[in-house]
Design an enzyme around this catalytic site. Structure first.
Site, PDB file in Angstrom:
ATOM      1  N   GLU A 270       0.838  -1.216   0.000  1.00 39.91           N
ATOM      2  CA  GLU A 270       0.000   0.000   0.000  1.00 39.91           C
ATOM      3  C   GLU A 270       0.865   1.254   0.000  1.00 39.91           C
ATOM      4  O   GLU A 270       0.541   2.250  -0.645  1.00 39.91           O
ATOM      5  CB  GLU A 270      -0.935   0.022   1.210  1.00 39.91           C
ATOM      6  CG  GLU A 270      -2.048  -0.994   1.169  1.00 39.91           C
ATOM      7  CD  GLU A 270      -2.902  -0.920  -0.087  1.00 39.91           C
ATOM      8  OE1 GLU A 270      -3.470   0.139  -0.371  1.00 39.91           O
ATOM      9  OE2 GLU A 270      -2.996  -1.935  -0.797  1.00 39.91           O
ATOM     10  N   TRP A 273       1.643   2.083  -3.422  1.00 42.33           N
ATOM     11  CA  TRP A 273       0.592   2.734  -4.230  1.00 42.33           C
ATOM     12  C   TRP A 273       0.791   4.255  -4.179  1.00 42.33           C
ATOM     13  O   TRP A 273       0.587   4.964  -5.164  1.00 42.33           O
ATOM     14  CB  TRP A 273      -0.811   2.386  -3.701  1.00 42.33           C
ATOM     15  CG  TRP A 273      -1.399   1.168  -4.348  1.00 42.33           C
ATOM     16  CD1 TRP A 273      -1.469  -0.079  -3.797  1.00 42.33           C
ATOM     17  CD2 TRP A 273      -1.965   1.070  -5.670  1.00 42.33           C
ATOM     18  NE1 TRP A 273      -2.063  -0.938  -4.701  1.00 42.33           N
ATOM     19  CE2 TRP A 273      -2.380  -0.261  -5.855  1.00 42.33           C
ATOM     20  CE3 TRP A 273      -2.160   1.978  -6.710  1.00 42.33           C
ATOM     21  CZ2 TRP A 273      -2.980  -0.709  -7.024  1.00 42.33           C
ATOM     22  CZ3 TRP A 273      -2.766   1.533  -7.882  1.00 42.33           C
ATOM     23  CH2 TRP A 273      -3.169   0.205  -8.028  1.00 42.33           C
ATOM     24  N   TRP A 301     -20.230  13.178 -19.222  1.00 42.57           N
ATOM     25  CA  TRP A 301     -20.645  13.000 -17.838  1.00 42.57           C
ATOM     26  C   TRP A 301     -21.869  13.867 -17.543  1.00 42.57           C
ATOM     27  O   TRP A 301     -22.113  14.857 -18.232  1.00 42.57           O
ATOM     28  CB  TRP A 301     -19.527  13.421 -16.877  1.00 42.57           C
ATOM     29  CG  TRP A 301     -18.274  12.601 -16.962  1.00 42.57           C
ATOM     30  CD1 TRP A 301     -17.088  12.977 -17.517  1.00 42.57           C
ATOM     31  CD2 TRP A 301     -18.065  11.269 -16.454  1.00 42.57           C
ATOM     32  NE1 TRP A 301     -16.161  11.967 -17.395  1.00 42.57           N
ATOM     33  CE2 TRP A 301     -16.723  10.911 -16.743  1.00 42.57           C
ATOM     34  CE3 TRP A 301     -18.869  10.351 -15.786  1.00 42.57           C
ATOM     35  CZ2 TRP A 301     -16.181   9.676 -16.388  1.00 42.57           C
ATOM     36  CZ3 TRP A 301     -18.323   9.127 -15.436  1.00 42.57           C
ATOM     37  CH2 TRP A 301     -17.006   8.797 -15.736  1.00 42.57           C
ATOM     38  N   ASN A 336     -10.467   3.799   3.154  1.00 42.95           N
ATOM     39  CA  ASN A 336     -10.177   3.553   1.735  1.00 42.95           C
ATOM     40  C   ASN A 336     -11.294   2.805   1.023  1.00 42.95           C
ATOM     41  O   ASN A 336     -11.669   3.140  -0.100  1.00 42.95           O
ATOM     42  CB  ASN A 336      -8.863   2.785   1.598  1.00 42.95           C
ATOM     43  CG  ASN A 336      -8.516   2.541   0.140  1.00 42.95           C
ATOM     44  OD1 ASN A 336      -8.426   3.484  -0.642  1.00 42.95           O
ATOM     45  ND2 ASN A 336      -8.351   1.285  -0.238  1.00 42.95           N
ATOM     46  N   TRP A 354     -16.084  12.708 -12.541  1.00 42.59           N
ATOM     47  CA  TRP A 354     -15.195  12.392 -11.405  1.00 42.59           C
ATOM     48  C   TRP A 354     -14.467  13.646 -10.909  1.00 42.59           C
ATOM     49  O   TRP A 354     -14.078  13.710  -9.736  1.00 42.59           O
ATOM     50  CB  TRP A 354     -14.191  11.309 -11.791  1.00 42.59           C
ATOM     51  CG  TRP A 354     -13.283  11.656 -12.940  1.00 42.59           C
ATOM     52  CD1 TRP A 354     -13.515  11.436 -14.265  1.00 42.59           C
ATOM     53  CD2 TRP A 354     -11.997  12.296 -12.873  1.00 42.59           C
ATOM     54  NE1 TRP A 354     -12.463  11.891 -15.017  1.00 42.59           N
ATOM     55  CE2 TRP A 354     -11.517  12.425 -14.202  1.00 42.59           C
ATOM     56  CE3 TRP A 354     -11.203  12.762 -11.827  1.00 42.59           C
ATOM     57  CZ2 TRP A 354     -10.281  13.009 -14.501  1.00 42.59           C
ATOM     58  CZ3 TRP A 354      -9.969  13.329 -12.120  1.00 42.59           C
ATOM     59  CH2 TRP A 354      -9.524  13.465 -13.450  1.00 42.59           C
ATOM     60  N   TRP A 377      -9.481   8.707  -7.768  1.00 37.50           N
ATOM     61  CA  TRP A 377     -10.690   9.071  -8.526  1.00 37.50           C
ATOM     62  C   TRP A 377     -10.643   8.507  -9.932  1.00 37.50           C
ATOM     63  O   TRP A 377     -11.646   8.000 -10.448  1.00 37.50           O
ATOM     64  CB  TRP A 377     -10.883  10.594  -8.536  1.00 37.50           C
ATOM     65  CG  TRP A 377     -11.656  10.991  -7.317  1.00 37.50           C
ATOM     66  CD1 TRP A 377     -11.161  11.459  -6.135  1.00 37.50           C
ATOM     67  CD2 TRP A 377     -13.074  10.851  -7.142  1.00 37.50           C
ATOM     68  NE1 TRP A 377     -12.181  11.628  -5.233  1.00 37.50           N
ATOM     69  CE2 TRP A 377     -13.368  11.270  -5.829  1.00 37.50           C
ATOM     70  CE3 TRP A 377     -14.129  10.420  -7.953  1.00 37.50           C
ATOM     71  CZ2 TRP A 377     -14.658  11.270  -5.316  1.00 37.50           C
ATOM     72  CZ3 TRP A 377     -15.422  10.423  -7.444  1.00 37.50           C
ATOM     73  CH2 TRP A 377     -15.676  10.842  -6.135  1.00 37.50           C
TER      74      TRP A 377
HETATM   75  C1  LIG Z   1     -11.189   8.232  -4.465  1.00 38.24           C
HETATM   76  C2  LIG Z   1      -9.957   8.119  -3.583  1.00 38.24           C
HETATM   77  C3  LIG Z   1      -9.354   9.263  -3.108  1.00 38.24           C
HETATM   78  C4  LIG Z   1      -8.190   9.168  -2.304  1.00 38.24           C
HETATM   79  N1  LIG Z   1      -7.595  10.328  -1.850  1.00 38.24           N
HETATM   80  C5  LIG Z   1      -6.462  10.249  -1.103  1.00 38.24           C
HETATM   81  C6  LIG Z   1      -5.811  11.432  -0.647  1.00 38.24           C
HETATM   82  O1  LIG Z   1      -6.193  12.553  -0.972  1.00 38.24           O
HETATM   83  N2  LIG Z   1      -4.720  11.278   0.175  1.00 38.24           N
HETATM   84  C7  LIG Z   1      -4.233  10.036   0.521  1.00 38.24           C
HETATM   85  O2  LIG Z   1      -3.236   9.969   1.266  1.00 38.24           O
HETATM   86  N3  LIG Z   1      -4.815   8.925   0.074  1.00 38.24           N
HETATM   87  C8  LIG Z   1      -5.925   8.972  -0.716  1.00 38.24           C
HETATM   88  N4  LIG Z   1      -6.518   7.819  -1.142  1.00 38.24           N
HETATM   89  C9  LIG Z   1      -5.881   6.513  -0.832  1.00 38.24           C
HETATM   90  C10 LIG Z   1      -6.337   5.838   0.468  1.00 38.24           C
HETATM   91  O3  LIG Z   1      -7.726   5.842   0.547  1.00 38.24           O
HETATM   92  C11 LIG Z   1      -5.758   6.496   1.716  1.00 38.24           C
HETATM   93  O4  LIG Z   1      -4.377   6.667   1.576  1.00 38.24           O
HETATM   94  C12 LIG Z   1      -6.017   5.645   2.953  1.00 38.24           C
HETATM   95  O5  LIG Z   1      -7.395   5.468   3.141  1.00 38.24           O
HETATM   96  C13 LIG Z   1      -5.407   6.294   4.160  1.00 38.24           C
HETATM   97  O6  LIG Z   1      -5.697   5.557   5.310  1.00 38.24           O
HETATM   98  P1  LIG Z   1      -4.549   4.926   6.209  1.00 38.24           P
HETATM   99  O7  LIG Z   1      -3.515   5.954   6.461  1.00 38.24           O
HETATM  100  O8  LIG Z   1      -5.212   4.310   7.384  1.00 38.24           O
HETATM  101  O9  LIG Z   1      -3.958   3.865   5.200  1.00 38.24           O
HETATM  102  P2  LIG Z   1      -3.206   2.479   5.392  1.00 38.24           P
HETATM  103  O10 LIG Z   1      -4.111   1.444   4.835  1.00 38.24           O
HETATM  104  O11 LIG Z   1      -2.667   2.277   6.754  1.00 38.24           O
HETATM  105  O12 LIG Z   1      -1.985   2.621   4.354  1.00 38.24           O
HETATM  106  C14 LIG Z   1      -0.758   3.245   4.726  1.00 38.24           C
HETATM  107  C15 LIG Z   1      -0.439   4.379   3.803  1.00 38.24           C
HETATM  108  O13 LIG Z   1      -0.273   3.916   2.462  1.00 38.24           O
HETATM  109  C16 LIG Z   1      -0.747   4.894   1.539  1.00 38.24           C
HETATM  110  N5  LIG Z   1      -1.865   4.322   0.785  1.00 38.24           N
HETATM  111  C17 LIG Z   1      -2.685   3.318   1.168  1.00 38.24           C
HETATM  112  N6  LIG Z   1      -3.563   3.031   0.186  1.00 38.24           N
HETATM  113  C18 LIG Z   1      -3.298   3.887  -0.824  1.00 38.24           C
HETATM  114  C19 LIG Z   1      -3.865   4.091  -2.117  1.00 38.24           C
HETATM  115  N7  LIG Z   1      -4.879   3.345  -2.585  1.00 38.24           N
HETATM  116  N8  LIG Z   1      -3.369   5.079  -2.885  1.00 38.24           N
HETATM  117  C20 LIG Z   1      -2.336   5.835  -2.450  1.00 38.24           C
HETATM  118  N9  LIG Z   1      -1.749   5.684  -1.240  1.00 38.24           N
HETATM  119  C21 LIG Z   1      -2.226   4.722  -0.438  1.00 38.24           C
HETATM  120  C22 LIG Z   1      -1.234   6.068   2.356  1.00 38.24           C
HETATM  121  O14 LIG Z   1      -0.190   7.012   2.450  1.00 38.24           O
HETATM  122  C23 LIG Z   1      -1.527   5.420   3.709  1.00 38.24           C
HETATM  123  O15 LIG Z   1      -1.463   6.331   4.781  1.00 38.24           O
HETATM  124  C24 LIG Z   1      -7.660   7.884  -1.966  1.00 38.24           C
HETATM  125  C25 LIG Z   1      -8.310   6.745  -2.448  1.00 38.24           C
HETATM  126  C26 LIG Z   1      -9.434   6.854  -3.246  1.00 38.24           C
HETATM  127  C27 LIG Z   1     -10.111   5.601  -3.752  1.00 38.24           C
END
Ligand SMILES: Cc1cc2nc3c(=O)[nH]c(=O)nc-3n(C[C@H](O)[C@H](O)[C@H](O)COP(=O)(O)OP(=O)(O)OC[C@H]3O[C@@H](n4cnc5c(N)ncnc54)[C@H](O)[C@@H]3O)c2cc1C
Length: 468
Positions: A270, A273, A301, A336, A354, A377
């Site tokens: 993650e 990502w 859209w 997420n 979007w 998005w």
């Molecule tokens: C529509 C949409 C919008 C999003 N907008 C953002 C945003 O503005 N900022 C943001 O930090 N994340 C965003 N994310 C990704 C993800 O949802 C969040 O990073 C995550 O929910 C943060 O929670 P956590 O710190 O508990 O993550 P954990 O699950 O603990 O993951 C650890 C870290 O990994 C990174 N990470 C995890 N999943 C993703 C992912 N899919 N994409 C990119 N990085 C990821 C983040 O930095 C996160 O803090 C978005 C996802 C979607 C689907």
């Protein structure tokens, strides 16, 4: 020489590559300044909870610098104007590299300005494990699909990517502070509390707690919003109160200790990502204005303001969607799985652009990060690189039943449904009038009827995408 450390997305004094080099290069005769520029005119995408979080981070950083005998000058205004006022000849400004196109443009202007004074701006990669543009295919082209990108990261990563950037202040003790014309005292106005506190201690506590209780269960629990199975570190990673290298090292340590290695590996993936989406913004900066797959800019859209309003307010009649949207509004954060469900619902069920959703998330999220938000998005809208294919549309009812099986998450954020039995919680409009009365909610009055019928949306999406 004047040396300025311009803090941006690296609000900490430990494991900070910019600060490390700044401190190492100090000479006793240098004058130094620790600076943060608050450009409130660019706050279009700074919701009040995000500003509050940032203020807490800055206050904490200021205190920590004060403990070491230094000030943090927080100056307001456009960065170029600020530098016009404070810069003298023979100045070096050290800052963390930001790869968003508007940041690159700002830095270019500042660099030009500094050069006219015989000064310079020096940028250092700090926000990610890999330097900007470092991870490319063997032929030098950028990756656009996550799995090969991740595999390449796994093969390239070595200690230099995650070892601590140690910041030794002993050199700075001999330097005088560069006194600027700015004497104003910055007043911290903390108001709208989000779900999380800013500042390094709060970030480190989260990392510790996640290390002790969450990492070994991450893969099994991360998709269930009711379980608190994720780290909540995203706002800290974004503002740099915790470094990405600290997170990576924690995961490596756990990997050595635990038998549940796959759980930990999923978290490492993650983290990548985040790097992947940085890589996309870096190589394809046009995503700031439109679809990664450019042909999808031609999709027709919908721009239905009424439906969009219902989505924003969490009044779509789809409990799982409404719970997510209300969490975002209330806490400035969303799990997420819910980000995916709500984004997919907006773009596929309501067929709304979007970019409207991206902008609304940007206004509300504390952890707003251009690359991850845009990437998330575009993934949901099927316009991005490596995104969900347009014909694979989430069924919000099935998502709800699978990831919030007991409806705990829904009930927390949609209290009108608190007494609805588990078997009806995902689709309360299917209850009889008698059942509705028994659980104190009349659908269509106390809680909305579904704004669209999910079973009928697929044809529209398929037709619109196929037409391109
Ligand atoms: C529509 C949409 C919008 C999003 N907008 C953002 C945003 O503005 N900022 C943001 O930090 N994340 C965003 N994310 C990704 C993800 O949802 C969040 O990073 C995550 O929910 C943060 O929670 P956590 O710190 O508990 O993550 P954990 O699950 O603990 O993951 C650890 C870290 O990994 C990174 N990470 C995890 N999943 C993703 C992912 N899919 N994409 C990119 N990085 C990821 C983040 O930095 C996160 O803090 C978005 C996802 C979607 C689907």
């Amino acid at each position: 020489m004047v040396k300025i450390l311009w803090f941006r997305k690296n609000l900490r004094l430990q494991d900070n590559k910019v600060l490390k080099t700044f401190l190492e290069e100090l000479k006793p005769w240098d004058e130094i300044l620790f600076l943060y520029i608050k450009n409130e005119n660019s706050y279009k995408y700074y919701g009040e909870k995000r500003i509050n979080f940032l203020n807490q981070c800055l206050e904490d950083l200021k205190n920590k610098l004060q403990e070491k005998g230094y000030n943090l000058y927080i100056l307001k205004g456009n960065a170029t104007d600020v530098f016009k006022k404070i810069i003298v000849s023979d100045t070096v400004v050290f800052a963390d590299r930001q790869i968003e196109p508007y940041c690159i443009e700002r830095d270019r202007k500042i660099d030009d300005l500094l050069k006219t004074k015989g000064s310079e701006l020096r940028l250092f990669d700090d926000a990610a494990l890999f330097d900007s543009g470092e991870v490319v295919k063997p032929d030098g082209l950028p990756y656009t699909v996550f799995t090969p990108f991740k595999n390449r990261c796994d093969s390239l990563i070595s200690e230099r990517h995650y070892s601590e950037a140690k910041c030794d202040f002993s050199n700075a003790g001999k330097c005088k502070e560069f006194i600027t014309v700015f004497k104003e005292k910055y007043i911290f106005r903390n108001s709208a509390e989000g779900f999380i506190r800013g500042g390094r201690n709060s970030g480190l506590e989260l990392l510790k707690e996640f290390y002790e209780k969450g990492l070994e269960r991450y893969n099994s629990e991360r998709d269930f919003p009711g379980t608190g199975g994720t780290s909540l570190l995203s706002p800290h990673l974004h503002f740099g109160t915790v470094s990405i290298r600290e997170c990576y090292r924690a995961a490596l340590k756990k990997l050595r200790e635990t038998k549940s290695k796959d759980e930990v590996r999923t978290w490492l993936s993650e983290l990548l990502w985040r790097e992947f989406y940085y890589n996309i913004t870096y190589h394809f900066p046009y995503v700031i204005n439109g679809a990664f797959k450019k042909q999808y800019d031609n999709i027709k859209w919908s721009y239905d303001k009424e439906l969009f309003g219902k989505w924003r307010e969490g009044k779509t009649g789809y409990p799982i969607v409404d719970a997510g949207m209300r969490q975002l509004y209330k806490e400035g954060w969303m799990h997420n799985r819910l980000r995916m469900i709500t984004a997919m619902f907006l773009t596929k069920d309501l067929f709304i652009d979007w970019k409207w959703g991206e902008e609304y998330f940007a206004e509300k999220l504390i952890d707003l990060d251009f690359s991850s938000n845009n990437g998330g998005w575009q993934w949901s809208a099927s316009t991005g690189c490596d995104s969900q294919p347009y014909f694979r549309i989430f069924n919000p009812y099935l998502q709800s039943a699978k990831f919030d099986p007991e409806g705990k998450y829904i009930k927390k954020y949609v209290p009108e449904l608190a007494k609805v039995p588990v078997k009806n919680i995902h689709q309360p409009d299917k209850m009889s009038t008698e059942q509705q009365k028994q659980c104190g909610v009349i659908i269509g009055k106390d809680y909305p009827l579904p704004v669209v019928e999910h079973s009928k949306v697929k044809d529209r999406v398929l037709n619109e995408f196929k037409a391109i």
